[in-house]
Write a protein that holds these residues in place. Structure first.
Motif, PDB file in Angstrom:
ATOM      1  N   PRO A   1       2.273  11.815 -40.830  1.00  0.00           N
ATOM      2  CA  PRO A   1       3.125  13.002 -40.699  1.00  0.00           C
ATOM      3  C   PRO A   1       3.450  13.384 -39.255  1.00  0.00           C
ATOM      4  CG  PRO A   1       0.859  13.676 -41.083  1.00  0.00           C
ATOM      5  CD  PRO A   1       0.870  12.167 -41.160  1.00  0.00           C
ATOM      6  N   VAL A   2       2.832  12.720 -38.280  1.00  0.00           N
ATOM      7  CA  VAL A   2       3.028  13.093 -36.881  1.00  0.00           C
ATOM      8  C   VAL A   2       4.267  12.375 -36.335  1.00  0.00           C
ATOM      9  CG1 VAL A   2       2.050  13.098 -34.558  1.00  0.00           C
ATOM     10  CG2 VAL A   2       0.570  13.490 -36.551  1.00  0.00           C
ATOM     11  N   GLN A   3       5.177  13.144 -35.788  1.00  0.00           N
ATOM     12  CA  GLN A   3       6.427  12.621 -35.252  1.00  0.00           C
ATOM     13  C   GLN A   3       6.433  12.752 -33.732  1.00  0.00           C
ATOM     14  OE1 GLN A   3      10.069  15.074 -35.446  1.00  0.00           O
ATOM     15  NE2 GLN A   3      11.052  13.344 -36.476  1.00  0.00           N
ATOM     16  N   LEU A   4       6.736  11.662 -33.054  1.00  0.00           N
ATOM     17  CA  LEU A   4       6.911  11.643 -31.603  1.00  0.00           C
ATOM     18  C   LEU A   4       8.364  11.325 -31.303  1.00  0.00           C
ATOM     19  CD1 LEU A   4       5.965  11.380 -28.583  1.00  0.00           C
ATOM     20  CD2 LEU A   4       5.538   8.962 -29.097  1.00  0.00           C
ATOM     21  N   TYR A   5       8.961  12.064 -30.369  1.00  0.00           N
ATOM     22  CA  TYR A   5      10.344  11.764 -29.995  1.00  0.00           C
ATOM     23  C   TYR A   5      10.516  11.907 -28.490  1.00  0.00           C
ATOM     24  CZ  TYR A   5      11.216  16.796 -29.556  1.00  0.00           C
ATOM     25  OH  TYR A   5      11.166  18.115 -29.169  1.00  0.00           O
ATOM     26  N   LEU A   6      11.511  11.186 -27.977  1.00  0.00           N
ATOM     27  CA  LEU A   6      11.853  11.209 -26.555  1.00  0.00           C
ATOM     28  C   LEU A   6      13.349  10.995 -26.436  1.00  0.00           C
ATOM     29  CD1 LEU A   6      11.103  11.131 -23.504  1.00  0.00           C
ATOM     30  CD2 LEU A   6      10.748   8.669 -23.778  1.00  0.00           C
ATOM     31  N   LEU A   7      14.038  11.865 -25.686  1.00  0.00           N
ATOM     32  CA  LEU A   7      15.487  11.803 -25.519  1.00  0.00           C
ATOM     33  C   LEU A   7      15.854  12.085 -24.069  1.00  0.00           C
ATOM     34  CD1 LEU A   7      16.366  13.982 -28.623  1.00  0.00           C
ATOM     35  CD2 LEU A   7      17.042  11.590 -28.417  1.00  0.00           C
ATOM     36  N   THR A   8      16.882  11.419 -23.574  1.00  0.00           N
ATOM     37  CA  THR A   8      17.414  11.719 -22.250  1.00  0.00           C
ATOM     38  C   THR A   8      18.901  11.432 -22.238  1.00  0.00           C
ATOM     39  OG1 THR A   8      17.336  11.164 -19.888  1.00  0.00           O
ATOM     40  CG2 THR A   8      16.798   9.404 -21.442  1.00  0.00           C
ATOM     41  N   ASP A   9      19.648  12.206 -21.474  1.00  0.00           N
ATOM     42  CA  ASP A   9      21.075  11.973 -21.295  1.00  0.00           C
ATOM     43  C   ASP A   9      21.367  10.963 -20.191  1.00  0.00           C
ATOM     44  OD1 ASP A   9      21.974  13.618 -23.308  1.00  0.00           O
ATOM     45  OD2 ASP A   9      22.135  15.383 -22.042  1.00  0.00           O
ATOM     46  N   ASN A  10      20.340  10.579 -19.420  1.00  0.00           N
ATOM     47  CA  ASN A  10      20.568   9.625 -18.342  1.00  0.00           C
ATOM     48  C   ASN A  10      19.256   8.951 -17.961  1.00  0.00           C
ATOM     49  OD1 ASN A  10      21.291   8.163 -16.077  1.00  0.00           O
ATOM     50  ND2 ASN A  10      22.589   9.761 -15.231  1.00  0.00           N
ATOM     51  N   PHE A  11      18.961   7.822 -18.605  1.00  0.00           N
ATOM     52  CA  PHE A  11      17.710   7.131 -18.275  1.00  0.00           C
ATOM     53  C   PHE A  11      17.851   6.284 -17.012  1.00  0.00           C
ATOM     54  CE2 PHE A  11      19.840   4.080 -21.088  1.00  0.00           C
ATOM     55  CZ  PHE A  11      19.699   2.889 -20.385  1.00  0.00           C
ATOM     56  N   LEU A  12      19.089   5.940 -16.621  1.00  0.00           N
ATOM     57  CA  LEU A  12      19.267   5.142 -15.406  1.00  0.00           C
ATOM     58  C   LEU A  12      18.794   5.905 -14.176  1.00  0.00           C
ATOM     59  CD1 LEU A  12      22.760   3.506 -16.021  1.00  0.00           C
ATOM     60  CD2 LEU A  12      20.509   2.464 -16.288  1.00  0.00           C
TER      61      LEU A  12
ATOM     62  N   ALA B   1       5.995  16.415 -39.329  1.00  0.00           N
ATOM     63  CA  ALA B   1       7.271  16.424 -40.042  1.00  0.00           C
ATOM     64  C   ALA B   1       7.155  15.652 -41.350  1.00  0.00           C
ATOM     65  CB  ALA B   1       8.370  15.807 -39.172  1.00  0.00           C
ATOM     66  N   LEU B   2       7.650  16.270 -42.417  1.00  0.00           N
ATOM     67  CA  LEU B   2       7.724  15.628 -43.728  1.00  0.00           C
ATOM     68  C   LEU B   2       9.185  15.489 -44.104  1.00  0.00           C
ATOM     69  CD1 LEU B   2       4.899  17.597 -45.593  1.00  0.00           C
ATOM     70  CD2 LEU B   2       4.715  15.424 -44.357  1.00  0.00           C
ATOM     71  N   PHE B   3       9.656  14.253 -44.243  1.00  0.00           N
ATOM     72  CA  PHE B   3      11.050  14.005 -44.605  1.00  0.00           C
ATOM     73  C   PHE B   3      11.269  14.272 -46.086  1.00  0.00           C
ATOM     74  CE2 PHE B   3      12.123  10.774 -41.016  1.00  0.00           C
ATOM     75  CZ  PHE B   3      12.138  11.834 -40.119  1.00  0.00           C
ATOM     76  N   ASP B   4      12.548  14.476 -46.447  1.00  0.00           N
ATOM     77  CA  ASP B   4      12.909  14.573 -47.853  1.00  0.00           C
ATOM     78  C   ASP B   4      12.507  13.294 -48.565  1.00  0.00           C
ATOM     79  OD1 ASP B   4      13.943  17.052 -48.467  1.00  0.00           O
ATOM     80  OD2 ASP B   4      15.926  16.587 -47.683  1.00  0.00           O
ATOM     81  N   LYS B   5      12.151  13.434 -49.850  1.00  0.00           N
ATOM     82  CA  LYS B   5      11.813  12.254 -50.625  1.00  0.00           C
ATOM     83  C   LYS B   5      13.034  11.352 -50.757  1.00  0.00           C
ATOM     84  CE  LYS B   5       8.203  14.547 -53.322  1.00  0.00           C
ATOM     85  NZ  LYS B   5       7.738  14.919 -54.679  1.00  0.00           N
ATOM     86  N   LYS B   6      12.801  10.038 -50.716  1.00  0.00           N
ATOM     87  CA  LYS B   6      13.892   9.096 -50.838  1.00  0.00           C
ATOM     88  C   LYS B   6      14.507   9.175 -52.229  1.00  0.00           C
ATOM     89  CE  LYS B   6      11.969   5.730 -47.577  1.00  0.00           C
ATOM     90  NZ  LYS B   6      11.509   4.332 -47.413  1.00  0.00           N
ATOM     91  N   THR B   7      15.824   9.050 -52.289  1.00  0.00           N
ATOM     92  CA  THR B   7      16.526   9.038 -53.559  1.00  0.00           C
ATOM     93  C   THR B   7      16.413   7.650 -54.175  1.00  0.00           C
ATOM     94  OG1 THR B   7      18.092  10.683 -52.756  1.00  0.00           O
ATOM     95  CG2 THR B   7      18.743   9.409 -54.693  1.00  0.00           C
ATOM     96  N   LYS B   8      15.851   7.574 -55.356  1.00  0.00           N
ATOM     97  CA  LYS B   8      15.659   6.280 -55.995  1.00  0.00           C
ATOM     98  C   LYS B   8      16.920   5.860 -56.738  1.00  0.00           C
ATOM     99  CE  LYS B   8      10.699   6.945 -56.686  1.00  0.00           C
ATOM    100  NZ  LYS B   8       9.603   6.979 -57.668  1.00  0.00           N
ATOM    101  N   LYS B   9      17.222   4.546 -56.700  1.00  0.00           N
ATOM    102  CA  LYS B   9      18.380   4.033 -57.418  1.00  0.00           C
ATOM    103  C   LYS B   9      18.125   4.090 -58.915  1.00  0.00           C
ATOM    104  CE  LYS B   9      19.909   0.866 -53.791  1.00  0.00           C
ATOM    105  NZ  LYS B   9      20.216  -0.548 -53.460  1.00  0.00           N
ATOM    106  N   ASN B  10      19.176   4.427 -59.691  1.00  0.00           N
ATOM    107  CA  ASN B  10      19.061   4.470 -61.139  1.00  0.00           C
ATOM    108  C   ASN B  10      18.875   3.060 -61.698  1.00  0.00           C
ATOM    109  OD1 ASN B  10      19.414   7.224 -61.230  1.00  0.00           O
ATOM    110  ND2 ASN B  10      21.642   7.037 -61.258  1.00  0.00           N
ATOM    111  N   LYS B  11      17.982   2.912 -62.596  1.00  0.00           N
ATOM    112  CA  LYS B  11      17.744   1.628 -63.249  1.00  0.00           C
ATOM    113  C   LYS B  11      17.908   1.789 -64.753  1.00  0.00           C
ATOM    114  CE  LYS B  11      14.465   0.041 -59.717  1.00  0.00           C
ATOM    115  NZ  LYS B  11      13.100  -0.458 -59.464  1.00  0.00           N
TER     116      LYS B  11
END
Length: 461
Positions: free
Chosen positions: A401-412, A432-442
């Protein structure tokens, strides 16, 4: 000491004519809940998220088109000569700005058919246009024969530190349109800006400088720092400077490929009434200048000597200030996304920043990719604050459940910091807990005779 700190803030500090904060790469990256900071209506991939206190979002933005670090500190060169060249190369459009924000608390979850968020965020802004004539006065003093007469009448600076306590909510109006909003109660910890600036500088026959001033610098909440008073939580963290702000957003899904969004941020104000002080310089003064060598063993002491000399020349007087109100610096975002499939999306983002009737414009194009829901990434190219070498990137990954993120507008510019002009970095940790995946109908096997006699319906894949 008070005059030194005050004048140092004015010269090196902050102005209402420049913005460091961009958040262009963050805007479309909705696998990270902090994207709600730039549009409270952006659809979220999480159904529940909790920000780890003080670590869920740490953001720093920097912009300085006046000079690059290498221009001042290049190996084998003379710092004094480099500083002279930098000051001579500045013009009225040269800008400097820093923005910093930390999420103190944050939580979001689905409720009532929508998405509710609660939290607190601490924000500090420093903004400035370089005061070219004042810097030349500081550096060249009575040796500045080429600057025998000058007038400084439009030097504005501003610094503000505030804490936003917010509640936000987004909801789908229908299967295409979602709307969101965020209400913020704001406590302002510190503020300073130029209320009035009028300084005329003349070179006298004896090569000294005559300075005629009419300057008012208004402050709130920083007098304890200037006077080096003991820290008190009530007056420093929870002063009687409060205000309100709102963020508004919308997201529209045109079809399976195209979606569009827009947001308006920081519509609001702060009433400053706690610890207000005005610093006034009015009169005619003579300035002899001071020689200082920044190459010596004590460059900080040499710089202090310059500031002490100049602050004494301006003869600032401290007086009790009155309460005042300042509007927040608002921002507007417009964006479009084109989804190729569930793993690949291209987007474009436009940002307009508004202050004191003047607008500033940034633009970005980006790609968003997904290897899996546990690892998503983005790359971008942006035009920010008039600079064109901004290549950004970011990712989010999950371990349970642990989410790590890193963002930059200019890494150069982060990698090659000696050429740094504009960049920003945002990183954090969420649960973070994501929404459950939607399963395809079988097609299910029939369980009785009647079901077996029904024709099987084939679905398009």
């Amino acid at each position: 000491m008070k005059k030194l700190i005050l004048f140092a803030s004015a010269v090196v500090g902050f102005s209402t004519h420049s913005f460091a904060q961009s958040d262009l790469t963050l805007y479309n990256f909705n696998s990270v809940a902090q994207s709600l900071h730039v549009n409270p209506a952006l659809p979220q991939q999480t159904r529940v998220w909790v920000g780890i206190p003080l670590l869920s979002s740490i953001q720093v933005s920097y912009h300085n088109d006046g000079f690059r670090p290498i221009d001042l500190f290049e190996t084998g060169t003379d710092v004094n000569e480099n500083l002279d060249n930098i000051i001579l190369g500045l013009d009225d459009k040269s800008q400097f700005a820093i923005n910093q924000s930390i999420d103190l608390l944050g939580v979001g979850f689905q409720v009532g058919g929508g998405f509710l968020t609660l939290g607190a965020q601490q924000v500090t802004d420093y903004r400035m246009d370089y005061p070219v004539d004042l810097l030349r006065l500081v550096r060249f003093g009575n040796a500045g024969a080429d600057y025998r007469s000058s007038n400084v009448s439009e030097f504005d600076f501003e610094t503000v530190t505030r804490t936003n306590y917010y509640i936000g909510y987004q909801k789908d109006v229908n299967d295409k349109l979602s709307l969101g909003g965020r209400f913020k109660y704001i406590i302002g910890q510190g503020h300073a800006y130029v209320e009035k600036m009028d300084a005329t500088i003349e070179t006298l026959d004896n090569s000294n400088l005559e300075i005629e001033t009419d300057i008012i610098i208004r402050t709130a909440g920083i007098s304890d720092y200037i006077e080096e008073n003991p820290f008190e939580i009530k007056t420093s963290v929870f002063p009687d400077n409060n205000g309100f702000g709102i963020d508004l957003g919308a997201n529209y899904i045109l079809d399976d490929k195209w979606s569009f969004s827009a947001s308006v941020l920081d519509l609001g104000f702060i009433n400053w009434k706690s610890g207000t002080r005005d610093y006034v310089s009015k009169g005619t003064f003579e300035y002899e200048g001071v020689d200082a060598n920044l190459n010596d063993d004590d460059p900080v002491g040499s710089f202090d000597e310059i500031l002490d000399s100049l602050a004494a020349a301006f003869e600032f007087t401290e007086v009790d200030g009155e309460k005042y109100t300042k509007w927040l610096a608002s921002r507007v975002f417009l964006a479009a996304n084109y989804k190729i499939n569930e793993r690949h999306t291209f987007g474009a983002v436009y940002q307009m920043k508004l202050w004191s009737g003047t607008t500033y414009h940034d633009f970005s194009v980006n790609y968003q990719g997904r290897l899996a829901r546990a690892f998503q990434y983005t790359v971008s190219y942006s035009i920010i604050n008039g600079t064109y070498n901004n290549v950004g990137a970011g990712f989010q990954t999950k371990l349970g459940p642990v989410q790590l993120y890193l963002l930059t507008d200019n890494f150069l510019n982060i990698m090659y910091y000696e050429n740094l002009e504009t960049t920003n970095v945002r990183l954090g940790l969420n649960v973070a807990l994501f929404d459950k995946k939607t399963k395809k109908n079988k097609t299910k096997a029939p369980t009785n005779v009647e079901d077996a006699l029904e024709p099987v319906k084939l679905e398009n894949q």
